[in-house]
Design a protein around this motif. Structure first.
Motif, short mmCIF file in Angstrom:
data_model
loop_
_atom_site.label_atom_id
_atom_site.label_comp_id
_atom_site.label_asym_id
_atom_site.label_seq_id
_atom_site.Cartn_x
_atom_site.Cartn_y
_atom_site.Cartn_z
N SER A 1 -0.83 -7.67 -4.49
CA SER A 1 -1.86 -6.67 -4.77
C SER A 1 -1.37 -5.30 -4.33
CB SER A 1 -3.16 -7.01 -4.05
OG SER A 1 -2.99 -6.95 -2.64
N VAL A 2 -1.66 -4.28 -5.12
CA VAL A 2 -1.16 -2.93 -4.85
C VAL A 2 -2.33 -1.97 -4.72
CG1 VAL A 2 0.29 -1.03 -5.68
CG2 VAL A 2 0.97 -3.41 -6.12
N SER A 3 -2.31 -1.17 -3.65
CA SER A 3 -3.32 -0.14 -3.44
C SER A 3 -2.62 1.16 -3.04
CB SER A 3 -4.31 -0.55 -2.35
OG SER A 3 -3.64 -0.77 -1.11
N SER A 4 -3.40 2.24 -2.95
CA SER A 4 -2.79 3.52 -2.59
C SER A 4 -3.79 4.41 -1.89
CB SER A 4 -2.25 4.23 -3.84
OG SER A 4 -3.32 4.59 -4.71
N GLY B 1 3.86 -6.54 -9.21
CA GLY B 1 2.54 -7.10 -9.50
C GLY B 1 2.59 -8.50 -10.07
N ASN B 2 3.66 -8.82 -10.81
CA ASN B 2 3.77 -10.15 -11.40
C ASN B 2 4.14 -11.22 -10.38
OD1 ASN B 2 6.41 -9.39 -10.96
ND2 ASN B 2 7.14 -9.93 -13.00
N LYS C 1 0.85 -1.19 0.00
CA LYS C 1 0.00 0.00 0.00
C LYS C 1 0.88 1.23 0.00
CE LYS C 1 -3.94 2.36 2.03
NZ LYS C 1 -5.06 2.30 3.01
N LYS D 1 2.11 4.12 -7.11
CA LYS D 1 1.28 2.91 -7.20
C LYS D 1 1.60 2.15 -8.49
CE LYS D 1 -3.52 1.32 -7.38
NZ LYS D 1 -4.96 1.74 -7.39
N GLY D 2 1.73 2.89 -9.59
CA GLY D 2 2.06 2.25 -10.86
C GLY D 2 3.41 1.58 -10.84
N GLN E 1 3.17 -1.68 -8.92
CA GLN E 1 2.51 -2.70 -9.75
C GLN E 1 3.46 -3.25 -10.81
OE1 GLN E 1 -0.84 -0.25 -10.93
NE2 GLN E 1 -2.25 -1.43 -9.64
N LYS E 2 4.22 -2.35 -11.43
CA LYS E 2 5.17 -2.76 -12.48
C LYS E 2 6.27 -3.66 -11.93
CE LYS E 2 8.36 -0.83 -15.92
NZ LYS E 2 8.91 0.43 -16.50
#
Length: 229
Positions: free
Chosen positions: A122-125, A117-118, A57, A109-110, A113-114
């Motif tokens: 899970s990513v939130s902000s 994420g793989n 997060k 956040k991006g 994920q980059k």
């Protein structure tokens, strides 16, 4: 076993009480100037590889001193302290500080994920709205620790400090925090830096970190001490 969430946030002292609501022993915390994910990539990768991390997060905020620095660097060419952070915004468009702070949340956040994420993370902000003035120049303290689940109020109390006076910088590698400490001592006016060993196993490494900071000239900018909690 329930997975851990890593909170990536800015070092700003005004976030301490907000973040402490999540310090229940199941979440890990890492912090630097602006909650800059790239600046913490090494620490984040280590935590994900060695702990049962299922989420990240990103916590950005308004009235961010780091974003104030970025704004002046991009709009006025005032750079040189934290190039990595500034470069993330060099090609972005924003009209004012608030737009930049919102953009920071999106960018960090991006990036999370980059990068992760793989790995099934899970990513939130969140963008926290702060109303209290930053009071740059007041006798605040920069507290440097490894990534931790420990409550900020507890860390501060063990050093006879008020958590509201403490800027927290947290990473497993001191080299990741060098530009953030430069920003804290050079732009925020912090003159008291304390490297805290949260347990006995960290003491030797924290002393080594102290020597690195000395060789980089930080002892000339601020009083530096190693604290064994």
């Amino acid at each position: 076993m329930t997975g851990l969430t890593i909170f990536v946030s800015c070092m700003d002292r005004r976030l301490n009480r907000h973040l402490e609501k999540e310090q229940d022993g199941r979440n890990l915390f890492v912090r630097n100037a602006g909650g800059n994910v790239l600046g913490l990539e090494q620490t984040l990768g280590f935590l994900i590889e060695n702990f049962n991390v299922t989420g990240i997060k990103v916590v950005a905020h308004t009235d961010c001193g780091a974003m104030g620095y970025v704004y002046n660097a991009v709009k006025k060419g005032e750079n040189g302290i934290h190039k990595q952070l500034v470069d993330e915004f060099a090609n972005e468009k924003f009209a004012d500080r608030l737009e930049l702070e919102k953009l920071n949340e999106t960018i960090q956040k991006g990036l999370a994920q980059k990068l992760f994420g793989n790995k099934g993370i899970s990513v939130s902000s969140e963008l926290v709205k702060l109303n209290e003035p930053s009071e740059n120049g007041k006798a605040h303290v920069a507290v440097v620790t490894k990534a931790s689940v420990m409550k900020y109020s507890e860390i501060a109390k063990l050093m006879n400090l008020d958590e509201e006076d403490c800027y927290f910088l947290q990473a497993n590698s001191i080299t990741e925090l060098l530009p953030d400490l430069a920003l804290a001592t050079g732009k925020l006016g912090i003159k008291d830096v304390r490297l805290a060993a949260l347990d006995s196993t960290q003491y030797r490494q924290v002393n080594a970190d102290f020597e690195i900071l000395k060789t980089r000239g930080f002892a000339d900018k601020a009083k530096m001490t190693v604290v064994r909690l």
